[in-house]
Scaffold this motif. Structure first.
Motif, PDB file in Angstrom:
ATOM      1  N   ARG A 157       4.892  67.310  41.958  1.00  0.00           N
ATOM      2  CA  ARG A 157       4.896  68.208  43.125  1.00  0.00           C
ATOM      3  C   ARG A 157       5.616  69.496  42.731  1.00  0.00           C
ATOM      4  O   ARG A 157       6.755  69.469  42.261  1.00  0.00           O
ATOM      5  CB  ARG A 157       5.613  67.546  44.299  1.00  0.00           C
ATOM      6  CG  ARG A 157       5.655  68.360  45.589  1.00  0.00           C
ATOM      7  CD  ARG A 157       6.477  67.584  46.626  1.00  0.00           C
ATOM      8  NE  ARG A 157       6.400  68.154  47.954  1.00  0.00           N
ATOM      9  CZ  ARG A 157       7.225  69.072  48.438  1.00  0.00           C
ATOM     10  NH1 ARG A 157       8.184  69.565  47.662  1.00  0.00           N
ATOM     11  NH2 ARG A 157       7.101  69.515  49.674  1.00  0.00           N
ATOM     12  N   VAL A 158       4.944  70.633  42.880  1.00  0.00           N
ATOM     13  CA  VAL A 158       5.564  71.930  42.620  1.00  0.00           C
ATOM     14  C   VAL A 158       5.648  72.681  43.943  1.00  0.00           C
ATOM     15  O   VAL A 158       4.694  72.687  44.727  1.00  0.00           O
ATOM     16  CB  VAL A 158       4.781  72.744  41.564  1.00  0.00           C
ATOM     17  CG1 VAL A 158       4.911  72.112  40.199  1.00  0.00           C
ATOM     18  CG2 VAL A 158       3.325  72.886  41.944  1.00  0.00           C
ATOM     19  N   ALA A 159       6.785  73.287  44.208  1.00  0.00           N
ATOM     20  CA  ALA A 159       6.999  73.962  45.491  1.00  0.00           C
ATOM     21  C   ALA A 159       7.727  75.275  45.265  1.00  0.00           C
ATOM     22  O   ALA A 159       8.614  75.379  44.412  1.00  0.00           O
ATOM     23  CB  ALA A 159       7.800  73.064  46.433  1.00  0.00           C
ATOM     24  N   TYR A 160       7.341  76.266  46.052  1.00  0.00           N
ATOM     25  CA  TYR A 160       7.940  77.598  45.936  1.00  0.00           C
ATOM     26  C   TYR A 160       8.360  78.073  47.324  1.00  0.00           C
ATOM     27  O   TYR A 160       7.581  78.001  48.279  1.00  0.00           O
ATOM     28  CB  TYR A 160       6.938  78.571  45.316  1.00  0.00           C
ATOM     29  CG  TYR A 160       7.316  80.028  45.450  1.00  0.00           C
ATOM     30  CD1 TYR A 160       8.487  80.525  44.875  1.00  0.00           C
ATOM     31  CD2 TYR A 160       6.503  80.918  46.160  1.00  0.00           C
ATOM     32  CE1 TYR A 160       8.831  81.854  45.009  1.00  0.00           C
ATOM     33  CE2 TYR A 160       6.841  82.250  46.279  1.00  0.00           C
ATOM     34  CZ  TYR A 160       8.011  82.712  45.713  1.00  0.00           C
ATOM     35  OH  TYR A 160       8.358  84.032  45.844  1.00  0.00           O
ATOM     36  N   ARG A 161       9.573  78.566  47.412  1.00  0.00           N
ATOM     37  CA  ARG A 161      10.090  79.077  48.678  1.00  0.00           C
ATOM     38  C   ARG A 161       9.742  80.561  48.787  1.00  0.00           C
ATOM     39  O   ARG A 161      10.237  81.389  48.021  1.00  0.00           O
ATOM     40  CB  ARG A 161      11.609  78.886  48.743  1.00  0.00           C
ATOM     41  CG  ARG A 161      12.248  79.414  50.031  1.00  0.00           C
ATOM     42  CD  ARG A 161      13.764  79.293  49.961  1.00  0.00           C
ATOM     43  NE  ARG A 161      14.410  79.902  51.111  1.00  0.00           N
ATOM     44  CZ  ARG A 161      14.680  79.268  52.236  1.00  0.00           C
ATOM     45  NH1 ARG A 161      14.353  77.988  52.360  1.00  0.00           N
ATOM     46  NH2 ARG A 161      15.271  79.885  53.234  1.00  0.00           N
ATOM     47  N   ASP A 162       8.879  80.882  49.739  1.00  0.00           N
ATOM     48  CA  ASP A 162       8.435  82.260  49.978  1.00  0.00           C
ATOM     49  C   ASP A 162       9.309  82.861  51.078  1.00  0.00           C
ATOM     50  O   ASP A 162       9.081  82.641  52.264  1.00  0.00           O
ATOM     51  CB  ASP A 162       6.961  82.260  50.386  1.00  0.00           C
ATOM     52  CG  ASP A 162       6.383  83.662  50.477  1.00  0.00           C
ATOM     53  OD1 ASP A 162       7.065  84.606  50.045  1.00  0.00           O
ATOM     54  OD2 ASP A 162       5.254  83.814  50.967  1.00  0.00           O
ATOM     55  N   ASP A 163      10.321  83.607  50.661  1.00  0.00           N
ATOM     56  CA  ASP A 163      11.297  84.131  51.628  1.00  0.00           C
ATOM     57  C   ASP A 163      10.735  85.250  52.487  1.00  0.00           C
ATOM     58  O   ASP A 163      11.178  85.456  53.614  1.00  0.00           O
ATOM     59  CB  ASP A 163      12.549  84.632  50.894  1.00  0.00           C
ATOM     60  CG  ASP A 163      13.349  83.485  50.293  1.00  0.00           C
ATOM     61  OD1 ASP A 163      13.494  82.455  50.988  1.00  0.00           O
ATOM     62  OD2 ASP A 163      13.806  83.598  49.148  1.00  0.00           O
ATOM     63  N   ARG A 164       9.772  86.002  51.960  1.00  0.00           N
ATOM     64  CA  ARG A 164       9.189  87.110  52.735  1.00  0.00           C
ATOM     65  C   ARG A 164       7.695  86.874  52.855  1.00  0.00           C
ATOM     66  O   ARG A 164       6.974  86.879  51.864  1.00  0.00           O
ATOM     67  CB  ARG A 164       9.451  88.452  52.044  1.00  0.00           C
ATOM     68  CG  ARG A 164      10.918  88.844  52.019  1.00  0.00           C
ATOM     69  CD  ARG A 164      11.066  90.238  51.453  1.00  0.00           C
ATOM     70  NE  ARG A 164      10.583  90.316  50.088  1.00  0.00           N
ATOM     71  CZ  ARG A 164      10.359  91.465  49.443  1.00  0.00           C
ATOM     72  NH1 ARG A 164      10.528  92.608  50.079  1.00  0.00           N
ATOM     73  NH2 ARG A 164       9.948  91.467  48.205  1.00  0.00           N
ATOM     74  N   ASN A 165       7.241  86.662  54.072  1.00  0.00           N
ATOM     75  CA  ASN A 165       5.819  86.430  54.302  1.00  0.00           C
ATOM     76  C   ASN A 165       5.473  86.856  55.713  1.00  0.00           C
ATOM     77  O   ASN A 165       6.274  86.710  56.631  1.00  0.00           O
ATOM     78  CB  ASN A 165       5.473  84.955  54.071  1.00  0.00           C
ATOM     79  CG  ASN A 165       6.141  84.047  55.076  1.00  0.00           C
ATOM     80  OD1 ASN A 165       5.616  83.813  56.160  1.00  0.00           O
ATOM     81  ND2 ASN A 165       7.330  83.544  54.737  1.00  0.00           N
ATOM     82  N   PRO A 166       4.264  87.404  55.917  1.00  0.00           N
ATOM     83  CA  PRO A 166       3.856  87.828  57.254  1.00  0.00           C
ATOM     84  C   PRO A 166       3.284  86.706  58.100  1.00  0.00           C
ATOM     85  O   PRO A 166       3.113  86.867  59.307  1.00  0.00           O
ATOM     86  CB  PRO A 166       2.776  88.880  56.966  1.00  0.00           C
ATOM     87  CG  PRO A 166       2.195  88.459  55.669  1.00  0.00           C
ATOM     88  CD  PRO A 166       3.317  87.830  54.877  1.00  0.00           C
ATOM     89  N   GLY A 167       3.000  85.552  57.506  1.00  0.00           N
ATOM     90  CA  GLY A 167       2.343  84.490  58.240  1.00  0.00           C
ATOM     91  C   GLY A 167       3.264  83.608  59.044  1.00  0.00           C
ATOM     92  O   GLY A 167       2.801  82.831  59.878  1.00  0.00           O
ATOM     93  N   HIS A 168       4.582  83.692  58.803  1.00  0.00           N
ATOM     94  CA  HIS A 168       5.530  82.820  59.489  1.00  0.00           C
ATOM     95  C   HIS A 168       6.746  83.640  59.906  1.00  0.00           C
ATOM     96  O   HIS A 168       7.042  84.692  59.333  1.00  0.00           O
ATOM     97  CB  HIS A 168       5.955  81.662  58.587  1.00  0.00           C
ATOM     98  CG  HIS A 168       4.804  80.857  58.074  1.00  0.00           C
ATOM     99  ND1 HIS A 168       4.211  79.844  58.799  1.00  0.00           N
ATOM    100  CD2 HIS A 168       4.096  80.939  56.917  1.00  0.00           C
ATOM    101  CE1 HIS A 168       3.211  79.328  58.102  1.00  0.00           C
ATOM    102  NE2 HIS A 168       3.127  79.972  56.957  1.00  0.00           N
ATOM    103  N   SER A 169       7.453  83.111  60.892  1.00  0.00           N
ATOM    104  CA  SER A 169       8.601  83.844  61.425  1.00  0.00           C
ATOM    105  C   SER A 169       9.766  83.880  60.448  1.00  0.00           C
ATOM    106  O   SER A 169      10.606  84.773  60.501  1.00  0.00           O
ATOM    107  CB  SER A 169       9.053  83.216  62.747  1.00  0.00           C
ATOM    108  OG  SER A 169       9.345  81.836  62.566  1.00  0.00           O
TER     109      SER A 169
END
Length: 699
Positions: free
Chosen positions: A650-662
């Motif tokens: 399982r590979v996971a990346y934390r996307d701190d800046r995104n327009p799709g979520h609050s």
């Protein structure tokens, strides 16, 4: 004491009267007449009375939701319809039918989806249903328009959306409906209607709230509302300056919505890359430069006309003769004056002709210089122009040798080429453009080639400006839009500023050797190749880096049971389909509370390690890295995973800046570890996944 007793008895009587209806269960009205007789108090009592039944329906509805979200569509449809039948007196009667339409929409069976959305609208709303159920009817009506839009029946979609906004003016879907109308008209190149639609929402809203960010590659919409300037300019375009903290600066001319309109709208493409001022490209053959060339030619033509007038005047003068011997002094004087005048006119004519010829040469040289300036800029920007296919015959390329100017000719062909230059087309092929570019480098422009070369350059230059006029950004940029208000009530020249940041939705996937195609499984002993696309993490001129979490977990049983080679589609496994549908429609299928809860970066108790990914080049936004499934060193981080054929990576990346979520979001991808045949390393292709919701639901 008596007063106290009387008060107590009165209170008891009030409580008995008030409590009587609560003890006695109200019957649900069956006819319209009975419903009309219900009082407001009775409706409230019915809602309280029906709450337990609504809760039962909610539990059954959630089971159907789970089947839908994990991609078991047939089972979901069956359970939704069962809820609609068993709880027909609750709000879930309509909501379940609506959800069946969502299932068919997810499967791109748009006609069946529309039929169920229409069936949902025909379900009568009951007075005792919860207040929030009213919005379900608005969504069903809205989704009919979305289905038309996705089928490219744009005119039908426009008509439906316009009826929708009139029917549900207070719905939260009104802005999205106007956005669909605007985007559809943009596709049809009906820009006036698109501007009018976008005006209703300010700018194109691509998420639930007004955007304060832009993702590299998107169009940046700019809008100015100024009634004073709208009246003053009378249809003229409004200039604004768009700048980035990274160093790019562009001028954007906003178009008025109509004559005297206070609303001005414009767009500019954004690009992930080093700043390049496209004003330099515009200046290579700007309107001023063209006007300068035309003025030189016009002045040369005027001088030519003056020279021709002098030529005509000279022709009218008598030919000079030598005075005879013994002629009178007066006759000799007249002959000398005539000779002097002829000489003066001749000198003046030559001077005008020389000056006119010099202006023409300057104009021709300016055109050649413009070609050279464009070529130099393309070289500096490292922009390669596509080489056109060579024609089979000279005629296929417009005639003549490819090394000769298509408008250049000699001898008897001059008239034919001049006529061709006078009837130039507005469109030139890549072959014609390439031929002219090549010959300009070898032969200076002349009178016979000027018109053709000028027309080709104007067409080519406009093409380049349209293609390469972009706002160049990186992930650390802030974009500022500045507009100078010369007609406001405040001091003249007051600046109006707005700013927004850079953010994009990231994707993560395990890929094959080409680092493009996603894989479902990796052979034990092979390498796992990870690819993350997140443009807003490109923040410097050099390749950047980011970190992801790699963990191991037991292989999911359902994957092993797939004997037909097909993989159930999870709600998060949208891949390209999600991008096509866009957030206007897809986010309707996910409950709000589920969207707000991001999956964990590392599952609880799972062994893991951090892996650093490097950007594949300058300003690509693509980050890659590899790690072995079998570590060579027992102390390496991979050894913690203890990978085997019973496990998955399982590979996971934390996307701190995104327009799709609050807030921050975590994107996930998984691959199974499998045993290869005779040690052969291979991969199994799969769809790219942003998030596997099946795993989240099981947890």
């Amino acid at each position: 004491m008596a007063r106290l007793l009387r008060t107590g008895l009165a209170l008891a009587a009030i409580l008995m009267v008030a409590g009587a209806p609560l003890a006695q269960e109200l019957k649900l009205p069956k006819t319209e007449e009975e419903k009309k007789k219900l009082s407001g108090r009775e409706i409230k009592l019915l809602r309280r009375q029906m709450k337990a039944r609504e809760d039962e329906a909610t539990a059954a509805y959630k089971n159907a939701e789970t089947a839908f979200l994990v991609g078991e569509y047939d089972k979901a449809i069956e359970e939704y319809l069962s809820v609609s039948r068993e709880y027909s007196e609750t709000s879930y009667r309509m909501r379940s039918v609506l959800r069946v339409g969502d299932v068919y929409y997810r499967q791109k069976k748009y006609e069946r989806a529309v039929s169920y959305y229409q069936r949902a609208l025909r379900v009568p709303s009951e007075l005792w249903w919860p207040e929030e159920s009213k919005e379900d009817y608005a969504r069903a009506d809205y989704m009919i328009g979305v289905c038309f839009f996705d089928q490219k029946a744009l005119n039908q979609a426009f008509a439906h959306f316009r009826r929708f906004v009139q029917k549900y003016p207070d719905s939260r879907f009104v802005d999205r409906a106007y956005d669909f109308i605007g985007r559809g008209n943009m596709e049809m190149k009906r820009y006036g209607q698109a501007i009018e639609a976008f005006r209703m929402v300010g700018t194109a809203r691509l998420t639930k709230e007004t955007r304060r960010t832009v993702s590299p590659g998107e169009e940046l919409y700019v809008r100015v509302d100024d009634a004073d300037v709208g009246l003053a300019t009378k249809g003229a375009r409004l200039p604004v300056r768009v700048t980035t903290t990274g160093g790019d600066e562009e001028q954007l001319l906003l178009e008025p919505l109509g004559l005297g309109s206070p609303i001005f709208l414009g767009t500019i493409k954004t690009r992930l890359g080093a700043p390049r001022l496209t004003e330099a490209l515009e200046a290579t053959f700007s309107r001023e430069a063209r006007a300068g060339i035309e003025k030189r030619l016009a002045d040369a033509e005027t001088m030519q006309q003056e020279a021709e007038k002098i030529e005509a005047e000279l022709a009218e003068l008598p030919e000079p003769t030598e005075p005879a011997e013994g002629a009178a002094e007066e006759e000799t004087k007249r002959a000398q004056e005539l000779q002097a005048k002829r000489q003066q006119l001749t000198d003046q004519r030559k001077k005008l002709q020389a000056a006119g010829e010099n202006l023409r040469k300057q104009a021709y040289s300016a055109l050649d210089s413009a070609y050279a300036a464009v070529e130099k800029l393309l070289t500096e920007w490292n922009i390669e122009q596509a080489e056109p296919e060579q024609p089979e015959t000279p005629e296929a390329a417009g005639g003549g040798d490819a090394k000769a100017d298509p408008a250049d000719a000699s001898g008897g062909e001059n008239d034919e080429q001049a006529q061709k230059a006078d009837t130039l087309s507005d469109v030139f092929t890549p072959q014609q453009i390439t031929e002219v570019r090549d010959v300009v480098k070898q032969q200076p422009t002349a009178a016979t080639t000027f018109k053709y070369r000028e027309a080709v350059l104007e067409y080519w230059h406009n093409q380049l400006v349209r293609e390469h006029k972009t706002l160049d950004v990186n992930g650390a940029d802030t974009i500022t839009v500045a507009y100078t208000d010369h007609h406001g009530v405040e001091e003249s020249g007051a600046k109006r500023l707005d700013a927004l940041g850079i953010a994009s939705d990231a994707t993560i996937s395990c890929v094959g050797q080409d680092y493009e195609s996603s894989v479902q499984a990796v052979i034990l002993g092979d390498e796992v190749r990870v690819r993350v696309f997140d443009p807003d993490m490109d923040r410097t001129a050099q390749p950047d880096s980011l970190d992801i979490a790699v963990s191991a977990m037991p292989k999911r049983q359902e994957k092993e049971d797939l004997t037909d080679g097909k993989r159930p589609e999870a709600a998060g496994d949208e891949g390209e389909e999600t991008a096509e549908q866009g957030p206007n429609s897809v986010d309707l299928f996910v409950e709000t509370e589920e969207e707000e809860e991001a999956p964990p970066l590392v599952p609880e108790g799972a062994p893991s390690f951090a892996l650093k990914l490097r950007e594949t080049g300058e300003h690509t936004g693509v980050f890659t890295a590899t790690f072995a499934t079998l570590p060579e060193d027992p102390n390496s981080p991979v050894a913690k995973l203890a990978l085997s054929a019973e496990k998955a990576v399982r590979v996971a990346y934390r996307d701190d800046r995104n327009p799709g979520h609050s807030g921050a979001w975590v994107v996930v991808s998984e691959v199974d570890i499998v045993l290869g045949a005779e040690g052969e390393h291979e991969v199994i292709e799969m769809q790219e996944s942003k998030l596997d919701r099946r795993s989240e639901l099981e947890k």
